[in-house]
Design a protein around this motif. Structure first.
Motif, short mmCIF file in Angstrom:
data_model
loop_
_atom_site.label_atom_id
_atom_site.label_comp_id
_atom_site.label_asym_id
_atom_site.label_seq_id
_atom_site.Cartn_x
_atom_site.Cartn_y
_atom_site.Cartn_z
N LEU A 5 0.83 -1.20 0.00
CA LEU A 5 0.00 0.00 0.00
C LEU A 5 0.86 1.26 0.00
O LEU A 5 0.51 2.27 -0.63
CB LEU A 5 -0.94 0.00 1.21
N ALA A 6 2.00 1.21 0.67
CA ALA A 6 2.92 2.35 0.64
C ALA A 6 3.43 2.59 -0.77
O ALA A 6 3.56 3.76 -1.21
CB ALA A 6 4.08 2.11 1.60
N ALA A 7 3.73 1.53 -1.48
CA ALA A 7 4.19 1.68 -2.87
C ALA A 7 3.11 2.33 -3.72
O ALA A 7 3.38 3.22 -4.55
CB ALA A 7 4.57 0.32 -3.43
N GLU A 8 1.86 1.91 -3.50
CA GLU A 8 0.74 2.46 -4.28
C GLU A 8 0.48 3.92 -3.93
O GLU A 8 0.39 4.78 -4.83
CB GLU A 8 -0.51 1.63 -4.02
N LYS A 9 0.34 4.22 -2.66
CA LYS A 9 -0.06 5.56 -2.25
C LYS A 9 1.04 6.60 -2.46
O LYS A 9 0.74 7.79 -2.62
CB LYS A 9 -0.49 5.56 -0.78
N SER B 60 2.59 7.82 4.74
CA SER B 60 2.69 6.84 5.82
C SER B 60 1.56 5.83 5.71
O SER B 60 0.40 6.22 5.51
CB SER B 60 2.61 7.53 7.19
N VAL B 61 1.89 4.57 5.84
CA VAL B 61 0.89 3.50 5.90
C VAL B 61 1.12 2.75 7.19
O VAL B 61 2.23 2.28 7.46
CB VAL B 61 1.01 2.54 4.70
N VAL C 6 -1.61 9.98 5.69
CA VAL C 6 -1.61 8.78 6.52
C VAL C 6 -2.72 7.85 6.05
O VAL C 6 -3.88 8.26 5.93
CB VAL C 6 -1.80 9.12 8.01
N HIS C 7 -2.37 6.61 5.80
CA HIS C 7 -3.32 5.60 5.35
C HIS C 7 -3.34 4.47 6.38
O HIS C 7 -2.28 3.96 6.77
CB HIS C 7 -2.93 5.07 3.98
#
Length: 717
Positions: free
Chosen positions: A560-564, A611-612, A672-673
């Motif tokens: 998810l960090a790579a995506e966001k 940030s995830v 922040v996710h």
């Protein structure tokens, strides 16, 4: 909330069983049992109550809060647990600070009355819900008895017990006296997560309104009849003493009441702060600097470097690290250094003390009320039950207000006075007499095979042990578990060796700092992981993915960090992305991606941070987001500017001009996710601080090709 001038009511003395009864003034009082503490040296045989709910005849619900509020949202998240199980609106729960009582209000994980280590919600999760459920069960039973119906036919809702079949309802306040006489249920049913109406949903903070209006009472806001203000000046060298003092000019300043000389400090007592501070500046003090007069940062570095040549106590070991390193296709070695850091909380240290009638009252914001009580008692010679700690809101702390040095100093001053005195430290005094985050020396080496996989990992950590001072039983066989936490990151290395060389200095005091050992080790590990990725010609994010432990939560956060962050999308020339990944604080996983751009003149700017976080069960999502955002800014300040240095035994930094913090104009956008997982919450208050420095350092490398192995980031560029 209790007001500072109100003496807190101490909880009941029943300490080894679940308790309930009529509270002072009427109402139902419920205590909750807790398991024996994990880290306590003297583990009690039974259980000790920790949290108490009081429901008055008028229906008022009061929670005596065992944890303190210093900006982390505890005074909203803990009441959410109570309100959820008690079936009342969040706004129906009022709070009061807990008095000092190490048995009633101890943190069950640490075994003492403390708020630290990102432990509050982990410790509160089940006990606080069980306290609410116990009160709910007893109230329902009381209503059922009054109506002469089966309790299974009744339910709690919005502060009432309801009997749907007959459409009767009765308010909690009307049931408390009957409920207090009933047997205490040994087993209660906690709500299923699917039935939650508060937990997991964003809630407005209960303390925000008073803070916005300026009516919230912090330690520095305390006002008492007849109170005077004291400004202090302590020896600029730890261990120094006053050799001579000329206070003649100070005593002539209008409003000055007294000048008090201690062994290592002098205080001016006046009607108000301006007079006290003005007079303090006129003092002529000659100091005997003592044995630490020649201490310097250069000497500290040399001593840490020398200590790194010694073999350490093994903290983690598997396989044959030395053999795998010798046979590796590629080898990498590096030394990483971290500086001393101050806490620099917004509210400078302060403490108000009144000694009268054979007792001592202390008004202070402290993370450890029972520790404060013990320190004040020792300083006065009074029994602890004659010392009352009136806790207040904390204007930031980050570990500093877990110490008691300013409390002991304030008590020493108050002993010479017949009126209350509030002792306030200046910003300079606060910065120059801190318990600093330790400086660390780290030696690392790793071997890679021909496919670019890590075959060996060596990490030697050199530094002091604040934990040995705080909780000696936790340091077993020379290993400080805090010092070596996260020393291999969330990765699986088949051959590894982590050891720890304890090196103590006596020219300054070291203590815990927001993020504790994780903050130190995540910077080192995540920076070196980036070096290994570069050495293997592998994308840093993909390199991490290849080496993760077998944990789907880790992969979910990283993906998810790579995506966001749009990791795979190119950036303009002179810009770069850096990533860090951590897993700690009970199980929290955090990935951070920083974007850095080089400015004219060679400086750089952090423009965006993604940030995830997966911190397990989400209680108040808004609080989690706020904590990550705040942690990023706090950690970024340390990464860019934080450094305490010594010369001739003296700290060279004073105010924010020399110990800087990130300003609004410099602050990056922080997205922040959240990923919710599991059945329990993990710690989140320190995670954001721990991961930002390596993300920025790795982004600097991506943008400039310059590797950062020493903080602050600009110190070796």
């Amino acid at each position: 909330m209790t007001t500072p001038a109100t003496r807190p009511t101490h909880g009941p003395s029943r300490r080894t069983f679940l308790s309930a009864g009529i509270a002072v003034g009427g109402g139902l009082l419920v205590g909750v049992p807790l398991p024996a503490p994990v880290l306590s040296k003297d583990r009690p045989a039974g259980f000790a109550p920790n949290a108490f709910i009081k429901i008055a005849r008028n229906g008022t619900i009061t929670l005596t809060m065992p944890y303190v509020e210093m900006g982390q949202g505890t005074y909203t998240a803990v009441p959410m647990l109570i309100a959820e199980e008690l079936e009342v609106p969040l706004a129906a729960v009022t709070l009061e600070h807990a008095p000092a009582d190490d048995m009633l209000y101890r943190n069950p994980i640490m075994g003492a009355q403390e708020t630290d280590g990102s432990l509050s919600m982990r410790a509160a999760w089940e006990p606080m819900r069980r306290a609410g459920a116990t009160a709910r069960t007893m109230l329902v039973a009381a209503a059922a008895a009054e109506w002469r119906v089966d309790a299974a036919e009744c339910r709690a809702a919005e502060g009432f017990v309801v009997h749907d079949r007959t459409r009767r309802r009765i308010a909690y306040g009307d049931l408390v006296e009957r409920a207090a006489t009933l047997p205490i249920p040994q087993q209660v049913t906690l709500k299923d997560a699917s039935a939650f109406t508060l937990i997991g949903r964003p809630q407005k903070r209960l303390d925000s309104a008073d803070k916005i209006k300026g009516t919230a009472i912090f330690g520095i806001d305390v006002r008492l009849p007849g109170m005077k203000i004291a400004a202090v000046m302590a020896s600029p060298v730890l261990g120094g003493r006053i050799a001579s003092l000329d206070d003649s000019e100070a005593r002539r300043v209008t409003g000055v009441r007294d000048v008090i000389r201690l062994d290592d400090a002098v205080a001016v007592v006046a009607d108000h702060w301006a007079a006290a501070r003005k007079a303090l500046d006129t003092l002529v003090v000659t100091w005997d600097d003592g044995p630490n007069a020649g201490f310097s940062t250069a000497r500290l570095k040399d001593e840490l470097d020398a200590a790194s040549q010694r073999d350490g106590v093994v903290g983690d070991e598997a396989g044959d690290e030395a053999g795998a390193f010798a046979g590796a296709a590629r080898r990498a070695e590096a030394t990483y250094r971290l500086p001393l850091l101050a806490h620099a909380a917004m509210e400078p240290l302060n403490c108000t003390v009144h000694l009268h009638g054979g007792r001592c009252d202390v008004w202070v914001g402290t993370q450890a009320a029972s520790r404060a009580q013990a320190a004040a008692a020792a300083a006065t010679g009074l029994p602890q039950d004659r010392v009352a700690i009136h806790n207040q809101y904390l204007g930031g702390s980050f570990g500093r207000r877990a110490e008691t040095d300013n409390i002991v100093q304030a008590v020493s001053i108050a002993r010479r006075l017949d009126h209350p005195v509030k002792v306030v430290w200046s910003r300079e005094e606060d910065t120059q007499h801190d318990f600093y985050r330790p400086a660390y020396h780290n030696t690392l080496r790793a071997g890679l095979d021909r496919d670019g996989r890590v075959t060996s990992w060596f990490h030697r950590i050199v530094g002091p042990s604040p934990l040995a001072r705080w909780l000696p039983p936790a340091v077993q066989n020379g290993i400080d578990p805090d010092a070596v936490t996260s020393a291999t990151g969330p990765y699986q290395f088949p051959n590894r060796h982590v050891d720890y060389v304890r090196h103590e200095e006596h020219a300054f005091r070291s203590g815990f700092w927001r993020g504790v050992g994780t903050t130190h080790n995540v910077f080192v590990v995540e920076s070196f992981i980036d070096e290994l990725a570069m050495a293997s010609g592998t994308d840093p994010l993909e390199f991490r993915r290849r080496h993760l432990r077998d944990d789907p939560r880790l992969r979910a956060v990283l993906d998810l960090a790579a995506e966001k962050s749009a990791w795979s999308e190119p950036l303009p020339p002179g810009s770069g992305r850096g990533i860090s990944l951590l897993q700690d604080f009970g199980g929290t996983i955090l990935a951070q991606v920083a974007e850095v751009s080089v400015q004219d003149g060679g400086s750089f700017r952090v423009g965006r941070v993604t940030s995830v976080v997966d911190c397990g069960k989400l209680i108040n999502p808004d609080t989690v987001i706020a904590q990550i955002q705040g942690g990023v800014i706090f950690g970024l300040s340390a990464a860019l500017y934080g450094q305490i240095t010594f010369s001739e035994g003296r700290v060279e930094q004073g105010n924010f001009d020399s110990y800087a913090a990130v300003r609004m104009i410099e602050a990056p956008r922080v997205a922040v996710h959240l990923i919710a997982s599991g059945e329990v919450p993990f710690g989140v208050g320190e995670s954001g601080t721990s991961g930002i420095a390596p993300a920025v350092a790795n982004a600097v490398y991506a943008a400039t090709g310059k590797r950062v192995r020493q903080l602050p980031v600009t110190s070796d560029m």
